[in-house]
Design an enzyme around this catalytic site. Structure first.
Site, short mmCIF file in Angstrom:
data_model
loop_
_atom_site.label_atom_id
_atom_site.label_comp_id
_atom_site.label_asym_id
_atom_site.label_seq_id
_atom_site.Cartn_x
_atom_site.Cartn_y
_atom_site.Cartn_z
N ARG A 124 -38.26 25.76 37.31
CA ARG A 124 -38.56 26.70 38.39
C ARG A 124 -39.40 27.84 37.85
O ARG A 124 -39.09 28.42 36.83
CB ARG A 124 -37.24 27.25 38.95
CG ARG A 124 -37.39 28.45 39.87
CD ARG A 124 -37.37 28.05 41.32
NE ARG A 124 -37.46 29.21 42.19
CZ ARG A 124 -36.59 29.49 43.15
NH1 ARG A 124 -35.54 28.71 43.33
NH2 ARG A 124 -36.77 30.52 43.92
N ARG B 158 -40.93 24.94 45.55
CA ARG B 158 -40.19 25.12 44.31
C ARG B 158 -39.56 23.81 43.85
O ARG B 158 -39.22 22.95 44.66
CB ARG B 158 -39.12 26.21 44.44
CG ARG B 158 -37.97 25.97 45.39
CD ARG B 158 -38.27 26.30 46.85
NE ARG B 158 -38.88 27.59 47.09
CZ ARG B 158 -38.19 28.72 47.26
NH1 ARG B 158 -36.89 28.71 47.21
NH2 ARG B 158 -38.80 29.84 47.49
N ASP C 248 -34.04 25.01 44.08
CA ASP C 248 -33.47 26.23 44.64
C ASP C 248 -31.97 26.00 44.79
O ASP C 248 -31.56 25.04 45.43
CB ASP C 248 -34.11 26.47 46.02
CG ASP C 248 -33.82 27.84 46.58
OD1 ASP C 248 -33.50 28.76 45.80
OD2 ASP C 248 -33.93 28.00 47.81
N ASP D 13 -28.57 27.97 45.98
CA ASP D 13 -28.05 29.17 46.64
C ASP D 13 -26.54 29.06 46.80
O ASP D 13 -26.04 28.02 47.23
CB ASP D 13 -28.65 29.32 48.05
CG ASP D 13 -30.13 29.62 48.03
OD1 ASP D 13 -30.59 30.35 47.14
OD2 ASP D 13 -30.84 29.10 48.92
N1 ROI Z 1 -37.41 24.72 54.05
C1 ROI Z 1 -36.61 23.65 53.96
N2 ROI Z 1 -36.76 22.68 54.86
N3 ROI Z 1 -35.67 23.51 53.01
C2 ROI Z 1 -35.48 24.48 52.07
O1 ROI Z 1 -34.60 24.34 51.20
C3 ROI Z 1 -36.28 25.64 52.12
N4 ROI Z 1 -36.15 26.63 51.22
C4 ROI Z 1 -36.87 27.73 51.28
C5 ROI Z 1 -37.93 27.94 52.35
C6 ROI Z 1 -39.25 28.18 51.68
C7 ROI Z 1 -37.49 29.13 53.18
N5 ROI Z 1 -38.07 26.81 53.22
C8 ROI Z 1 -37.26 25.72 53.15
O2 ROI Z 1 -36.68 28.68 50.40
#
Ligand code: ROI
Length: 163
Positions: A85, A95, A98, A100
């Site tokens: 990342r 990315r 991610d 969270d």
């Molecule tokens: N859009 C989707 N479909 N899935 C994600 O995990 C995701 N993550 C993000 C942003 C860029 C907001 N859009 C996303 O961080």
């Protein structure tokens, strides 16, 4: 030690996203003080935010953990970095990985680096549908409501379960 059930949202839209998510699952499982309770199906979803990026693969993982939320976050950030990342200035860009913390027990956390429940979770199909696969339907999401109510109000937005 006190054990907390936490839910982690996983997303990737670069460098073979499926592989990224499965590698992240292994890395999370390898953390001291973390054990997996459940892992959702993988879902494909069109990008939320800027449209000039590939579709995402998303999933949600339930864990039991003795780690404080901030320690869990630091560990997840290490895993993101280990999987390539890069922090860019662009907001909401593509990315490789991610991770969270979407829920940490029923705690409300408001720190500079960490806001739980995750601010977008209550309206994002790519979080709610995988979460609903592995969480009780009457799960209470602090300040947002019951999972089944949130789900009923959330269109699929192009979300597709992968085989
Ligand atoms: N859009 C989707 N479909 N899935 C994600 O995990 C995701 N993550 C993000 C942003 C860029 C907001 N859009 C996303 O961080």
């Amino acid at each position: 030690m006190n054990k907390i059930t936490a839910y982690i949202g996983l997303g990737s839209n670069l460098a073979t996203p499926k592989t990224q998510l499965l590698a992240a699952r292994e890395a999370i499982n390898a953390l001291e003080g973390v054990s997996e309770q459940a892992f959702s199906s993988l879902y494909s979803s069109p990008p939320m935010g800027p449209q000039d990026q590939p579709d995402y693969v998303n999933a949600v993982m339930a864990i039991e953990t003795t780690l404080p939320a901030i320690t869990l976050l630091r560990n997840l950030q290490q895993i993101e970095l280990a999987q390539g990342r890069e922090r860019k200035d662009e907001r909401w860009g593509a990315r490789t990985l991610d991770l969270d913390i979407i829920l940490y027990g029923e705690q409300l956390i408001n720190e500079t680096d960490l806001i739980v429940p995750h601010y977008g979770m209550a309206t994002r199909a790519f979080v709610l549908y995988p979460l609903a696969e592995i969480a009780p339907f009457d799960l209470m999401i602090p300040e947002k409501g019951r999972l089944d109510d949130l789900l009923a109000a959330c269109p699929l937005d192009g979300l597709v379960k992968l085989k």
